[in-house]
Scaffold this active site. Structure first.
Site, PDB file in Angstrom:
ATOM      1  N   SER A  71      40.449  55.713  50.202  1.00  0.00           N
ATOM      2  CA  SER A  71      41.351  56.734  49.667  1.00  0.00           C
ATOM      3  C   SER A  71      40.737  57.432  48.458  1.00  0.00           C
ATOM      4  O   SER A  71      41.391  58.259  47.817  1.00  0.00           O
ATOM      5  CB  SER A  71      42.676  56.086  49.226  1.00  0.00           C
ATOM      6  OG  SER A  71      43.310  55.484  50.305  1.00  0.00           O
ATOM      7  N   ASP A 129      39.590  47.011  53.254  1.00  0.00           N
ATOM      8  CA  ASP A 129      39.975  48.413  53.470  1.00  0.00           C
ATOM      9  C   ASP A 129      39.978  48.782  54.954  1.00  0.00           C
ATOM     10  O   ASP A 129      40.446  49.852  55.339  1.00  0.00           O
ATOM     11  CB  ASP A 129      39.046  49.361  52.694  1.00  0.00           C
ATOM     12  CG  ASP A 129      39.617  49.708  51.315  1.00  0.00           C
ATOM     13  OD1 ASP A 129      40.843  49.611  51.134  1.00  0.00           O
ATOM     14  OD2 ASP A 129      38.831  50.081  50.428  1.00  0.00           O
ATOM     15  N   GLY A 187      42.896  53.228  42.244  1.00  0.00           N
ATOM     16  CA  GLY A 187      44.288  53.012  42.662  1.00  0.00           C
ATOM     17  C   GLY A 187      44.508  52.872  44.153  1.00  0.00           C
ATOM     18  O   GLY A 187      45.646  53.006  44.608  1.00  0.00           O
ATOM     19  N   ARG A 198      29.502  54.834  50.568  1.00  0.00           N
ATOM     20  CA  ARG A 198      30.533  53.846  50.878  1.00  0.00           C
ATOM     21  C   ARG A 198      29.855  52.599  51.437  1.00  0.00           C
ATOM     22  O   ARG A 198      28.888  52.697  52.200  1.00  0.00           O
ATOM     23  CB  ARG A 198      31.484  54.458  51.902  1.00  0.00           C
ATOM     24  CG  ARG A 198      32.609  53.550  52.406  1.00  0.00           C
ATOM     25  CD  ARG A 198      33.567  53.198  51.319  1.00  0.00           C
ATOM     26  NE  ARG A 198      34.880  52.810  51.814  1.00  0.00           N
ATOM     27  CZ  ARG A 198      35.751  52.108  51.082  1.00  0.00           C
ATOM     28  NH1 ARG A 198      35.448  51.698  49.856  1.00  0.00           N
ATOM     29  NH2 ARG A 198      36.945  51.819  51.571  1.00  0.00           N
ATOM     30  N   THR A 251      39.094  50.114  41.251  1.00  0.00           N
ATOM     31  CA  THR A 251      38.109  51.111  41.571  1.00  0.00           C
ATOM     32  C   THR A 251      37.900  51.776  40.224  1.00  0.00           C
ATOM     33  O   THR A 251      38.634  51.498  39.287  1.00  0.00           O
ATOM     34  CB  THR A 251      38.746  52.054  42.622  1.00  0.00           C
ATOM     35  OG1 THR A 251      38.964  51.322  43.810  1.00  0.00           O
ATOM     36  CG2 THR A 251      37.967  53.299  42.913  1.00  0.00           C
ATOM     37  N   ASN A 294      36.837  47.348  45.380  1.00  0.00           N
ATOM     38  CA  ASN A 294      38.137  47.199  46.049  1.00  0.00           C
ATOM     39  C   ASN A 294      39.106  46.498  45.099  1.00  0.00           C
ATOM     40  O   ASN A 294      39.680  47.154  44.256  1.00  0.00           O
ATOM     41  CB  ASN A 294      38.025  46.509  47.407  1.00  0.00           C
ATOM     42  CG  ASN A 294      39.153  46.956  48.313  1.00  0.00           C
ATOM     43  OD1 ASN A 294      39.835  47.914  48.008  1.00  0.00           O
ATOM     44  ND2 ASN A 294      39.376  46.274  49.412  1.00  0.00           N
ATOM     45  N   THR A 332      33.892  51.619  43.733  1.00  0.00           N
ATOM     46  CA  THR A 332      34.886  50.548  43.887  1.00  0.00           C
ATOM     47  C   THR A 332      34.281  49.211  44.266  1.00  0.00           C
ATOM     48  O   THR A 332      33.258  49.136  44.934  1.00  0.00           O
ATOM     49  CB  THR A 332      35.921  50.933  44.968  1.00  0.00           C
ATOM     50  OG1 THR A 332      36.987  49.996  44.941  1.00  0.00           O
ATOM     51  CG2 THR A 332      35.324  50.959  46.358  1.00  0.00           C
TER      52      THR A 332
HETATM   53  N1  GLY Z   1      38.984  50.467  47.777  1.00  0.00           N
HETATM   54  C1  GLY Z   1      39.870  51.519  47.579  1.00  0.00           C
HETATM   55  C2  GLY Z   1      39.594  52.690  48.441  1.00  0.00           C
HETATM   56  O1  GLY Z   1      38.458  52.883  48.866  1.00  0.00           O
HETATM   57  O2  GLY Z   1      40.490  53.418  48.733  1.00  0.00           O
END
Ligand code: GLY
Length: 566
Positions: free
Chosen positions: A451, A421, A471, A106, A379, A399, A397
């Site tokens: 998510s 986020d 999504g 991440r 994403t 985003n 992603t």
């Molecule tokens: N950028 C979407 C997520 O990480 O949920």
């Protein structure tokens, strides 16, 4: 005459058979293949050229990790909408020896980020800033993720990255969807860059136009030559820092050099005879899926029927309760103490459903987080299995679609807007309409709550489903639905992903249904007290189902998603 016809038909069938077996895609001529049945291995991703690259790697003797890495490099070229090296992601994998691993790559906040950096002089959180331009960019982490995953791969990185280098250098024909998306994003590309990037075309893009990305090819070559240092240090890192300095962003060379991936404990739970392996914090996906699946497990959902008001009501009520906990408790576990054990405890989850009424919608204002002591949601996901039985579900992603719209001058790197986020201010919804609190507040080097829910389902301890989707906040609810579509409602692999979906996330207190959802069901949900609103597509799920004698794979009809296999 009849004989000639018969011979011609046989010849045609033979040739068609040959062509079907020898599916050849080139950068300028390719088609989308939505489903495949095969027995050795399969790759499903958001773009045919990416899935096809992964397949070639499997055929060359690479395993699922090799295919993942090559497919993701390729997505970075052919799917700038969501797949580029300027983002971050998560991978859930089940090794052929049964071990389950999860990799957190991440993105993180730059060291200079501060809790209130998006709060304006009137004290209001400004989501324009958290979503646009360099100030919205978090430290990109996909490159680090691919190098970390490489420890499980068989082929050299130089082999896995080369197809992407060639594709960037020589160009490829863009799809109609990509052309439309690029044209729509043009104003942002112009506004958010000092030098207008090549994603802008005077007169507009059309299907079949060739997109050449020479600077990106040079960046990928530096990575090929110097490994991850080709991105996180040297010329590339210097260019990122320079762009940030010129345009008001925060990322420095130090931020890039200091970025680290984390192998984390997987989130594992059982649902009836299945075991589900998915991504834990800093993705909220694992906890949400655990809660939602457990909330419906003992309520005979299969009998309520697919897309009936009764089953949708039950699922929406589970989603509502799970998302209330997301807003209150979840954030980067390296920065905040999240009561994961309590939130996923069977008794706690059952208590959350104590006030569930099959005939009346709960009001979200009445659902507080349990007590335990929109936009373009972009994403991308890929699902892979190889012939040894290694399985990978990976979601990455930028985003928003095309992220922040910032392209680092001289490198071709399209940057994320991952900072959105975070909860930029308690109660201020992000682009997904999600609200959050202190647990997901901005802090230097912290990971923003996600998510993304790459997921592998086991049946009798063997891989059964590999799935995931883009999504934003709709990711866990789409994965939730697709799992139930297969495991409870008995839908086929394609129908499980292509049927219309719905989504509830506590706030706003609305069931969103995809356009075209039967009006009768909407009315029945309203009669139960739900507010129902229709909206554009919810996610794009890539699903693999492993049966005793064959593998089925399907890419979502909502995009150019593509399944390749052999
Ligand atoms: N950028 C979407 C997520 O990480 O949920």
């Amino acid at each position: 005459m009849k004989r000639i016809l018969l011979l011609t038909t046989v010849a045609c069938l033979f040739i068609t058979g040959l062509i079907a077996q020898k599916r050849i895609l080139t950068a300028s001529h390719y088609t989308v293949q939505k489903k495949i049945e095969c027995s050795n291995g399969t790759v499903v991703s958001a773009h045919p050229l990416a899935s096809y690259t992964g397949l070639q790697i499997l055929k060359k003797g690479g395993n699922a990790f090799d295919a993942f890495i090559a497919t993701q490099w390729m997505l970075g070229v052919v799917y700038p909408w969501a797949g580029t090296v300027g983002g971050g992601g998560f991978m859930v994998a089940r090794l052929s020896n049964g071990k389950i691993i999860t990799l957190d790559f991440r993105d993180v906040a730059p060291a200079a980020a501060t809790r209130d950096m998006y709060i304006d002089k009137n004290g209001k959180g400004d989501t324009h800033l958290s979503q646009n331009g360099s100030i919205a960019c978090s430290v990109p982490s996909i490159v680090a993720g691919l190098f970390a995953a490489h420890k499980y791969a068989k082929l050299p990185m130089s082999v896995l990255i080369q197809p992407a280098i060639d594709m960037a250098e020589n160009g490829f024909a863009i799809t109609l969807m990509e052309a439309n998306r690029l044209n729509k994003k043009k104003p942002d590309f112009v506004t958010n860059n000092l030098v207008t990037p090549l994603f802008v075309k005077e007169g507009g893009w059309e299907e079949g136009d060739i997109l050449v990305q020479k600077e990106l090819a040079e960046t990928l070559k530096r990575i090929k030559l110097s490994g991850s240092k080709g991105f996180y240090e040297g010329k590339t890192a210097a260019a990122i820092e320079e762009e940030m300095k010129k345009t008001g962003g925060l990322i420095t060379k130090e931020d890039l050099k200091n970025y680290r991936v984390k192998f984390r404990e997987p989130t594992l739970f059982t649902y009836k005879d299945y075991t589900v392996a998915t991504m834990g914090l800093p993705s909220s996906g694992g906890i949400l899926l655990t809660q939602m699946m457990k909330m419906v497990e003992k309520r005979n959902i299969g009998k309520l029927g697919f897309h009936t008001a009764a089953s949708m009501h039950l699922m929406a009520e589970a989603e509502r309760r799970a998302f209330a906990d997301r807003a209150e408790y979840m954030g980067d576990p390296d920065f905040v103490k999240v009561p994961v054990k309590a939130l996923t405890d069977d008794k706690y989850i059952e208590d959350r459903m104590k006030d569930f009424d099959p005939l009346v919608a709960t009001k979200s204002s009445a659902v507080k987080p349990g007590s335990v002591k929109k936009e373009s949601e972009e994403t991308t996901h890929l699902s892979i299995i190889d012939k040894e039985g290694n399985c990978i579900a990976a979601t990455t992603t930028l985003n928003a679609g095309y992220g922040s719209g910032v392209v680092i001058n001289g490198t071709g790197i399209l940057m994320n807007n991952g900072m959105d986020d975070f909860s930029i201010q308690p109660g201020v919804p992000n682009m997904f309409g999600a609200i959050g609190g202190e647990a997901n507040a901005i802090a230097p080097r912290k990971r923003m709550l996600s998510s993304m829910s790459p997921t592998i389902v086991l049946k009798n301890k063997k891989p059964f489903l590999i799935l995931g989707t883009p999504g934003g906040t709709t990711i866990p609810t789409s994965v939730f639905q697709v799992m139930l579509n297969v495991m409870e409602f008995g839908l086929s692999t394609e129908d499980a992903i292509n049927n219309l979906r719905f989504h509830h996330q506590w706030q706003p207190d609305i069931i969103f249904v995809e356009e075209g959802f039967p009006l009768q069901v909407q009315k029945e949900l309203e009669a139960l007290g739900h507010m129902v609103k229709s909206r554009e597509g919810l996610g794009r799920v890539e699903l693999i189902k492993i049966l005793p004698k064959k593998i089925e794979a399907a890419g979502d009809n909502r995009g150019d998603d593509d399944a390749e296999g052999y």
